[in-house]
Design a protein around this motif. Sequence first.
Motif, PDB file in Angstrom:
ATOM      1  N   ILE A  19       0.850  -1.209   0.000  1.00 15.66           N
ATOM      2  CA  ILE A  19       0.000   0.000   0.000  1.00 15.66           C
ATOM      3  C   ILE A  19       0.882   1.253   0.000  1.00 15.66           C
ATOM      4  O   ILE A  19       0.648   2.202  -0.757  1.00 15.66           O
ATOM      5  N   LEU A  20       1.909   1.247   0.844  1.00 16.44           N
ATOM      6  CA  LEU A  20       2.776   2.430   0.967  1.00 16.44           C
ATOM      7  C   LEU A  20       3.575   2.658  -0.307  1.00 16.44           C
ATOM      8  O   LEU A  20       3.741   3.797  -0.759  1.00 16.44           O
ATOM      9  N   ARG A  21       4.048   1.568  -0.906  1.00  8.76           N
ATOM     10  CA  ARG A  21       4.848   1.732  -2.142  1.00  8.76           C
ATOM     11  C   ARG A  21       4.024   2.313  -3.283  1.00  8.76           C
ATOM     12  O   ARG A  21       4.541   3.023  -4.133  1.00  8.76           O
ATOM     13  N   ARG A  22       2.702   2.014  -3.296  1.00  5.30           N
ATOM     14  CA  ARG A  22       1.906   2.597  -4.382  1.00  5.30           C
ATOM     15  C   ARG A  22       1.301   3.954  -3.986  1.00  5.30           C
ATOM     16  O   ARG A  22       0.375   4.455  -4.615  1.00  5.30           O
ATOM     17  N   GLY A  35       1.253   6.993  14.106  1.00  6.92           N
ATOM     18  CA  GLY A  35       1.623   7.893  13.028  1.00  6.92           C
ATOM     19  C   GLY A  35       0.781   7.611  11.786  1.00  6.92           C
ATOM     20  O   GLY A  35       0.289   6.492  11.599  1.00  6.92           O
ATOM     21  N   LEU A  36       0.597   8.641  10.950  1.00 10.76           N
ATOM     22  CA  LEU A  36      -0.063   8.436   9.653  1.00 10.76           C
ATOM     23  C   LEU A  36       1.027   8.477   8.590  1.00 10.76           C
ATOM     24  O   LEU A  36       1.549   9.538   8.251  1.00 10.76           O
ATOM     25  N   ALA A  37       1.378   7.289   8.063  1.00 11.76           N
ATOM     26  CA  ALA A  37       2.571   7.158   7.243  1.00 11.76           C
ATOM     27  C   ALA A  37       2.289   7.189   5.742  1.00 11.76           C
ATOM     28  O   ALA A  37       1.264   6.698   5.276  1.00 11.76           O
ATOM     29  N   ALA A  38       3.247   7.782   5.004  1.00  7.71           N
ATOM     30  CA  ALA A  38       3.281   7.721   3.541  1.00  7.71           C
ATOM     31  C   ALA A  38       4.750   7.687   3.119  1.00  7.71           C
ATOM     32  O   ALA A  38       5.629   8.068   3.904  1.00  7.71           O
ATOM     33  N   ASN A  39       5.004   7.253   1.898  1.00  5.18           N
ATOM     34  CA  ASN A  39       6.367   7.248   1.348  1.00  5.18           C
ATOM     35  C   ASN A  39       6.945   8.671   1.384  1.00  5.18           C
ATOM     36  O   ASN A  39       6.450   9.569   0.704  1.00  5.18           O
ATOM     37  N   ALA A  40       8.004   8.855   2.169  1.00  5.80           N
ATOM     38  CA  ALA A  40       8.565  10.200   2.369  1.00  5.80           C
ATOM     39  C   ALA A  40       9.236  10.749   1.113  1.00  5.80           C
ATOM     40  O   ALA A  40       9.508  11.946   1.028  1.00  5.80           O
ATOM     41  N   LEU A  41       9.523   9.879   0.148  1.00  9.75           N
ATOM     42  CA  LEU A  41      10.229  10.348  -1.049  1.00  9.75           C
ATOM     43  C   LEU A  41       9.251  10.707  -2.174  1.00  9.75           C
ATOM     44  O   LEU A  41       9.662  11.097  -3.263  1.00  9.75           O
ATOM     45  N   ASP A  42       7.942  10.546  -1.899  1.00  3.16           N
ATOM     46  CA  ASP A  42       6.903  10.753  -2.916  1.00  3.16           C
ATOM     47  C   ASP A  42       6.013  11.932  -2.492  1.00  3.16           C
ATOM     48  O   ASP A  42       5.134  11.793  -1.634  1.00  3.16           O
ATOM     49  N   GLY A  43       6.277  13.107  -3.076  1.00  2.00           N
ATOM     50  CA  GLY A  43       5.579  14.337  -2.687  1.00  2.00           C
ATOM     51  C   GLY A  43       4.069  14.210  -2.773  1.00  2.00           C
ATOM     52  O   GLY A  43       3.341  14.739  -1.931  1.00  2.00           O
ATOM     53  N   ILE A 131       8.384   0.053   7.994  1.00  2.00           N
ATOM     54  CA  ILE A 131       9.334   0.854   7.203  1.00  2.00           C
ATOM     55  C   ILE A 131      10.149  -0.075   6.285  1.00  2.00           C
ATOM     56  O   ILE A 131      10.328   0.202   5.092  1.00  2.00           O
ATOM     57  N   ARG A 132      10.592  -1.207   6.851  1.00  2.00           N
ATOM     58  CA  ARG A 132      11.373  -2.138   6.028  1.00  2.00           C
ATOM     59  C   ARG A 132      10.520  -2.742   4.915  1.00  2.00           C
ATOM     60  O   ARG A 132      10.967  -2.896   3.782  1.00  2.00           O
ATOM     61  N   ALA A 133       9.252  -3.044   5.219  1.00  2.00           N
ATOM     62  CA  ALA A 133       8.371  -3.623   4.192  1.00  2.00           C
ATOM     63  C   ALA A 133       8.128  -2.619   3.068  1.00  2.00           C
ATOM     64  O   ALA A 133       8.007  -2.998   1.895  1.00  2.00           O
ATOM     65  N   ALA A 134       8.044  -1.336   3.415  1.00  2.00           N
ATOM     66  CA  ALA A 134       7.837  -0.307   2.383  1.00  2.00           C
ATOM     67  C   ALA A 134       9.115  -0.114   1.568  1.00  2.00           C
ATOM     68  O   ALA A 134       9.061   0.255   0.389  1.00  2.00           O
ATOM     69  N   LEU A 161     -10.040   8.954  11.488  1.00  2.00           N
ATOM     70  CA  LEU A 161      -9.650   8.886  10.065  1.00  2.00           C
ATOM     71  C   LEU A 161     -10.309   7.754   9.279  1.00  2.00           C
ATOM     72  O   LEU A 161      -9.979   7.553   8.103  1.00  2.00           O
ATOM     73  N   ASN A 162     -11.250   7.021   9.900  1.00  2.00           N
ATOM     74  CA  ASN A 162     -11.925   5.941   9.164  1.00  2.00           C
ATOM     75  C   ASN A 162     -12.549   6.494   7.880  1.00  2.00           C
ATOM     76  O   ASN A 162     -13.238   7.508   7.911  1.00  2.00           O
ATOM     77  N   GLY A 163     -12.246   5.855   6.751  1.00  2.00           N
ATOM     78  CA  GLY A 163     -12.790   6.296   5.464  1.00  2.00           C
ATOM     79  C   GLY A 163     -11.883   7.285   4.735  1.00  2.00           C
ATOM     80  O   GLY A 163     -12.090   7.575   3.559  1.00  2.00           O
ATOM     81  N   ARG A 164     -10.866   7.803   5.428  1.00  2.00           N
ATOM     82  CA  ARG A 164      -9.965   8.791   4.798  1.00  2.00           C
ATOM     83  C   ARG A 164      -8.593   8.227   4.477  1.00  2.00           C
ATOM     84  O   ARG A 164      -7.787   8.881   3.832  1.00  2.00           O
ATOM     85  N   ILE A 165      -8.275   7.032   4.999  1.00  2.00           N
ATOM     86  CA  ILE A 165      -6.935   6.461   4.782  1.00  2.00           C
ATOM     87  C   ILE A 165      -7.080   4.980   4.395  1.00  2.00           C
ATOM     88  O   ILE A 165      -8.149   4.397   4.573  1.00  2.00           O
ATOM     89  N   ASP A 166      -5.990   4.385   3.866  1.00  2.00           N
ATOM     90  CA  ASP A 166      -6.105   3.020   3.343  1.00  2.00           C
ATOM     91  C   ASP A 166      -6.181   1.959   4.434  1.00  2.00           C
ATOM     92  O   ASP A 166      -6.912   0.976   4.286  1.00  2.00           O
ATOM     93  N   ALA A 167      -5.395   2.118   5.492  1.00  2.00           N
ATOM     94  CA  ALA A 167      -5.353   1.065   6.507  1.00  2.00           C
ATOM     95  C   ALA A 167      -4.825   1.590   7.830  1.00  2.00           C
ATOM     96  O   ALA A 167      -4.195   2.646   7.886  1.00  2.00           O
ATOM     97  N   VAL A 168      -5.122   0.827   8.886  1.00  2.00           N
ATOM     98  CA  VAL A 168      -4.530   1.060  10.207  1.00  2.00           C
ATOM     99  C   VAL A 168      -4.000  -0.277  10.702  1.00  2.00           C
ATOM    100  O   VAL A 168      -4.687  -1.289  10.586  1.00  2.00           O
ATOM    101  N   VAL A 169      -2.790  -0.281  11.251  1.00  2.00           N
ATOM    102  CA  VAL A 169      -2.236  -1.496  11.859  1.00  2.00           C
ATOM    103  C   VAL A 169      -2.410  -1.378  13.372  1.00  2.00           C
ATOM    104  O   VAL A 169      -1.936  -0.418  13.980  1.00  2.00           O
ATOM    105  N   ASP A 170      -3.105  -2.363  13.954  1.00  2.00           N
ATOM    106  CA  ASP A 170      -3.343  -2.327  15.402  1.00  2.00           C
ATOM    107  C   ASP A 170      -2.155  -2.933  16.142  1.00  2.00           C
ATOM    108  O   ASP A 170      -1.916  -4.136  16.054  1.00  2.00           O
TER     109      ASP A 170
END
Length: 341
Positions: A19-22, A35-43, A131-134, A161-170
Amino acid sequence: MKTLLLSENENDIKQVGEILRRGGLVGMPTETVYGLAANALDGEAVAGIFKAKGRPMDNPLIVHIADIGDVEKFELVSDFPEKAKLLAEKFWSGPLTMIMPKGRAIPDEVSAGLDTVAIRFPEHKTAQAIIRAAGVPLAAPSANISGSPSPTTAAHVMNDLNGRIDAVVDGGECRVGLESTVITMVPATPRILRPGGITAEQIESVIGKIDIDDAVLNQLKSGEKAASPGMKYKHYSPRARVILVKGESYTDFVNKNRDKNVAALCYNEDAEKLRVRAFALGDRADTDSQAHALFDTLRQIDSENFELVYARCPDTDGVGMAVYNRLIRAAGFEVIDLEKI
Ligand code: AMP
Ligand code: MG
């Protein structure tokens, strides 16, 4: 969008990496807050974080790595000062964020146009696995709607954030419960911009004298520029109005001003003396448990629909400085000083 609620198992972490890579957005547990994470190298992916949170675009994000070597490997900084290397050796992985001159890999969305970047290596094993999986560093602010109390459980993230983001890891409850300490390593004498789980005393024991920014304990004067843009906003607030009450006659003051819509936010020692609904954060001497409980308690106060909260002004020793810093912002700097009335 449907938000997936995922677990810490290997398959789910692999899915999160995809999910993060795409370019997707994922709520992830860390030892500080979620945290709400996204690929830091992808503006473009990072721009999605601001949209999902309603975060002001001038408030930069922290870049999360899973190895000290990632700083240089991904060209995240243009200079990795000696003192920063010493702090990294001692406190990474852990709740310390360091600001350094930004490297060319950092998109403007991450640094909000500044020429510096904030970097942290979280201690939480699941955060590291994500982070390693991404396969890339992850930009991640707290996974809440901007301005509300930071999330310390997956349920808090879902609430906001339900409905606004792709996933949450519990990953269960966050150990520290408050955001990381932020220190800028750019000046010759490094300066704390936001207090957190690593204290000024701990940092000074490694690199000697540091400064503490005025905005940590005081309100910025109008027109004054914030060194850390996040410190200028009213922040961490429940819907209820919060007032900080300073002084040893706290319980008497609250009892005199009691009402069914009033709650108290206090130490364990105060709770039994109070004649309003009391939310205790921990023993007075136990700043770790106060930090751990703070945000969850602010959310609980809202779920019970109180209108006014008299919060006991915390002592500012050690981690207490971070608790005070968050509470005074939750209160929008509204303070009653019992010694002055
Ligand atoms: P959050 O991600 O919600 O924990 O917020 C990150 C905090 O770090 C905010 O207070 C930001 O203003 C601060 N921050 C991030 N990057 C920088 C930077 N380059 N310079 C100063 N402060 C920063
Ligand atoms: Mg935040």
